[in-house]
Design a protein around this motif. Structure first.
Motif, PDB file in Angstrom:
ATOM      1  N   CYS A 145       1.040  -0.708  -0.034  1.00  0.00           N
ATOM      2  CA  CYS A 145       0.517   0.648   0.277  1.00  0.00           C
ATOM      3  C   CYS A 145       0.888   1.109   0.015  1.00  0.00           C
ATOM      4  O   CYS A 145       1.238   1.883   0.726  1.00  0.00           O
ATOM      5  N   ILE A 146       0.665   2.243  -1.030  1.00  0.00           N
ATOM      6  CA  ILE A 146       1.442   3.120  -1.146  1.00  0.00           C
ATOM      7  C   ILE A 146       0.559   4.550  -0.577  1.00  0.00           C
ATOM      8  O   ILE A 146      -0.666   4.323  -1.360  1.00  0.00           O
ATOM      9  N   GLY A 148       0.049   7.690  -0.531  1.00  0.00           N
ATOM     10  CA  GLY A 148      -0.274   8.243  -2.260  1.00  0.00           C
ATOM     11  C   GLY A 148      -1.320   7.566  -3.091  1.00  0.00           C
ATOM     12  O   GLY A 148      -2.494   8.700  -3.788  1.00  0.00           O
ATOM     13  N   GLU A 149      -1.584   6.763  -3.257  1.00  0.00           N
ATOM     14  CA  GLU A 149      -1.882   6.377  -4.057  1.00  0.00           C
ATOM     15  C   GLU A 149      -3.472   6.068  -3.719  1.00  0.00           C
ATOM     16  O   GLU A 149      -5.004   5.837  -3.534  1.00  0.00           O
ATOM     17  N   LEU A 150      -3.545   5.073  -1.860  1.00  0.00           N
ATOM     18  CA  LEU A 150      -4.617   4.555  -1.233  1.00  0.00           C
ATOM     19  C   LEU A 150      -5.516   6.395  -1.091  1.00  0.00           C
ATOM     20  O   LEU A 150      -6.551   6.197  -1.458  1.00  0.00           O
ATOM     21  N   ARG A 152      -5.981   8.604  -3.426  1.00  0.00           N
ATOM     22  CA  ARG A 152      -6.216   9.114  -4.627  1.00  0.00           C
ATOM     23  C   ARG A 152      -7.036   8.230  -4.963  1.00  0.00           C
ATOM     24  O   ARG A 152      -7.152   8.300  -6.328  1.00  0.00           O
ATOM     25  N   ALA A 154      -6.905   3.937  -5.265  1.00  0.00           N
ATOM     26  CA  ALA A 154      -6.899   3.209  -5.757  1.00  0.00           C
ATOM     27  C   ALA A 154      -6.892   1.875  -5.324  1.00  0.00           C
ATOM     28  O   ALA A 154      -7.023   2.326  -3.916  1.00  0.00           O
ATOM     29  N   GLU A 155      -6.956   1.195  -6.263  1.00  0.00           N
ATOM     30  CA  GLU A 155      -7.897  -0.563  -6.014  1.00  0.00           C
ATOM     31  C   GLU A 155      -6.325  -0.703  -4.457  1.00  0.00           C
ATOM     32  O   GLU A 155      -5.294  -0.646  -5.005  1.00  0.00           O
ATOM     33  N   THR A 156      -6.421  -1.204  -3.549  1.00  0.00           N
ATOM     34  CA  THR A 156      -5.601  -1.552  -2.810  1.00  0.00           C
ATOM     35  C   THR A 156      -5.962  -2.643  -1.774  1.00  0.00           C
ATOM     36  O   THR A 156      -7.167  -2.822  -1.421  1.00  0.00           O
TER      37      THR A 156
ATOM     38  N   ILE B 222       3.388   7.453  -8.047  1.00  0.00           N
ATOM     39  CA  ILE B 222       2.338   7.851  -7.991  1.00  0.00           C
ATOM     40  C   ILE B 222       1.338   7.185  -8.379  1.00  0.00           C
ATOM     41  O   ILE B 222       1.008   7.449  -9.864  1.00  0.00           O
ATOM     42  N   LEU B 224      -1.029   2.998 -10.101  1.00  0.00           N
ATOM     43  CA  LEU B 224      -1.799   1.905  -9.534  1.00  0.00           C
ATOM     44  C   LEU B 224      -0.792   0.958  -8.901  1.00  0.00           C
ATOM     45  O   LEU B 224      -1.162  -0.436  -9.204  1.00  0.00           O
ATOM     46  N   ASN B 226      -0.288  -0.184  -6.229  1.00  0.00           N
ATOM     47  CA  ASN B 226      -0.901  -0.798  -4.839  1.00  0.00           C
ATOM     48  C   ASN B 226      -1.866  -2.384  -6.388  1.00  0.00           C
ATOM     49  O   ASN B 226      -1.502  -3.258  -5.493  1.00  0.00           O
TER      50      ASN B 226
END
Lengths: 348, 348
Positions: A145-146, A148-150, A152, A154-156, B222, B224, B226
């Motif tokens: 899990c990054i 910044g992606e979470l 934004r 992004a599926e995690t 940043i 996808l 994840n």
């Protein structure tokens, strides 16, 4: 709808606000004494300075002086402080916890207590005063899990682990949503060791990136990827071995907490940038300076692992030639030795 | 010093000339009937057209008409044809093989024979006439290796596998050198299945790269990632399951042949470019066209796996909900379905 308090307003702690808001909960983000700027910015309606985004409308931020009030009506508490902040968090939360109140943490790290490798959910619990500790089993959140992606959308997919399966299930039900997919694991030691070690090993996988540049290679599909991938595979093998030595399930190294988190950590974060610098051959001090004050978990983890490896070797539990990659990473990152991944001793 | 004949002048077959030359051997690279241009170029003293490099001075190239003469004095034979070229190679080599002559192959692929998943070392052996087959056990070369890096002197670790440990050891001793590090495995089925499946799964790991671009995301830290890393971890899990179903050792999926080779295949090769195209949503036909005639092993492997999965499910050996990623990849790459990695069914 639950009221969730997140303690610690760093990147990952704050990023938890998004899946929680998506799942219909309200969030109070309580900064630590070091998070003043973040809390002030968010309260002024500005973007979170570290994430570059405004918090979801269901989330507010507050200073540590408001922790007591926020916890009074809370349905769950998340701990997102740095590993050094665990004693502070334990002290701040003592008296506000109870067995039925979901408590989860994204803080990662390891502690060598002189005879065993301990993980942070246990360290947090053990740091609580006796009276506050009874029946409290923190749930660790690990896996790829990054932050910044979470934040934004992004599926995690993450792994939740804890010593109380009921507590894990309560946290899973709280967090699960359309974009955020928590999976449960009973292997606290294995999952948490992988979550910590991945920073050290991601440093190793980044060394060939810098080594390739240092010898005039360009980035692209021809570089030192063969070496990188041999290091990746050896890293997974060594993580499984460390987990086994610490009494966990080596299988955790082969799943989301090991392979998955190691892979995501190689995607351009600070650990990778630090490893590239070391691979360039600039030396430890300049590599640290190039990261401009960023927290380097890899250094903390390598420092913790050193006495653990010595003790395991002294007792005969670990052979001298096992974990050659981890030994090399400690030599490079702690002792300033020249990077030269010992591929000849991998899979030996 | 040994005299080694490499049959097939493609990228990986030709790249074997470098570690062989480094180890002090001489190499005769015999082109297949499809390799005329490569052989002609090399004979004119030009760079190998696919590798962009001149062969080492210890290596020469020759057309298939010279195979007989080359094999007469050979101390070892390597097979580097495409998977479709295995029958031709078996026919060409019949009568030139003997049990004590090291025979190794870098060709990757799988065959579903209606009741079992077979790997190419076995397929090559079985394609030999009865008299030529006696005591011949081809050794497969697998693991993380980009041909262009091998040819440029990048350190590389591979796995050798075969049904005859003595044959594996002879090939290991022949190939091992300062930069090329072969490791032995007895798990022929597991290693070869991973070596083939990695192409299908690398396609899956590249889907989010295109999906991220399609939604306006930029490349960088940043994106996808994840999702990519959840797919990576699920891929390793599914490879282990397929290996188990085929009677191999799931542990091969966690080492060089699985994790290592999957990682290296994600580094910008054609499979990744094809996966990115599919992730962009251009559709199967345009994605294939964008690859301009490059061999797409992932499509071959997905097509072979389909009847295998059906048979395993019909017999009850495999549950309907197992291998959701492989099912999705076949649907996208073979049936032109919209890419939407089923993360909700990963690690279920």
């Amino acid at each position: 709808m639950a009221r969730v308090v997140i303690v610690g307003a760093g990147m990952m702690g704050s990023a938890l606000a998004w899946p929680l808001a998506d799942a219909g909960h309200t969030v109070t983000l309580i900064g630590t004494p070091l998070d003043g700027e973040v809390v002030d910015a968010v309260r002024r309606g500005e973007p979170h300075p570290k994430l570059g985004l405004r918090l979801p409308s269901a989330a507010t931020a507050a200073p540590p002086t408001e922790l007591e009030a926020a916890c009074r009506g809370a349905d769950a508490i998340a701990v997102g402080v740095s590993s050094a902040g665990i004693p502070w968090a334990a002290s701040a939360l003592a008296g506000k916890l109870r067995p039925s109140l979901p408590l989860f943490m994204i803080t990662k790290g390891l502690v060598w207590n002189g005879h065993a490798l301990c993980c942070l959910p246990d360290a947090l619990r053990d740091a609580l005063p006796d009276a506050a500790r009874l029946g409290v089993e923190p749930v660790g959140v690990a896996g790829p899990c990054i932050a910044g992606e979470l934040a934004r959308g992004a599926e995690t997919m993450v792994v939740l682990t804890g010593r109380d399966p009921g507590a894990v299930e309560r946290v899973r039900a709280l967090l699960a949503g359309k974009l955020y997919h928590p999976r449960a694991s009973a292997d606290v030691i294995g999952v948490e060791i992988c979550a910590a070690l991945k920073n050290a090993y991601a440093l190793g996988i980044a060394l060939p990136i810098g080594m390739n540049e240092a010898r005039g290679g360009s980035t692209g599909s021809i570089g030192l990827h063969n070496l990188e991938s041999a290091i990746f595979a050896q890293a997974v093998r060594e993580m499984a071995r460390v987990v086994q030595l610490a009494g966990g399930d080596p299988g955790s190294a082969y799943g989301l907490a090991g392979v998955g988190d190691l892979d995501v950590t190689c995607n351009g974060g600070r650990t990778g940038r630090f490893g590239r610098q070391l691979g360039l051959g600039v030396g430890r001090d300049r590599a640290i300076a190039a990261l401009a004050g960023a927290t380097l978990e890899c250094l903390e983890i390598l420092a913790v692992m050193r006495p653990a490896l010595s003790a395991w070797r002294a007792s005969g539990a670990l052979g001298a030639g096992e974990l050659p990659l981890l030994d090399h990473l400690a030599a490079v990152a702690l002792d300033d030795e020249t990077p030269a991944p010992p591929i000849g001793s991998f899979f030996a």
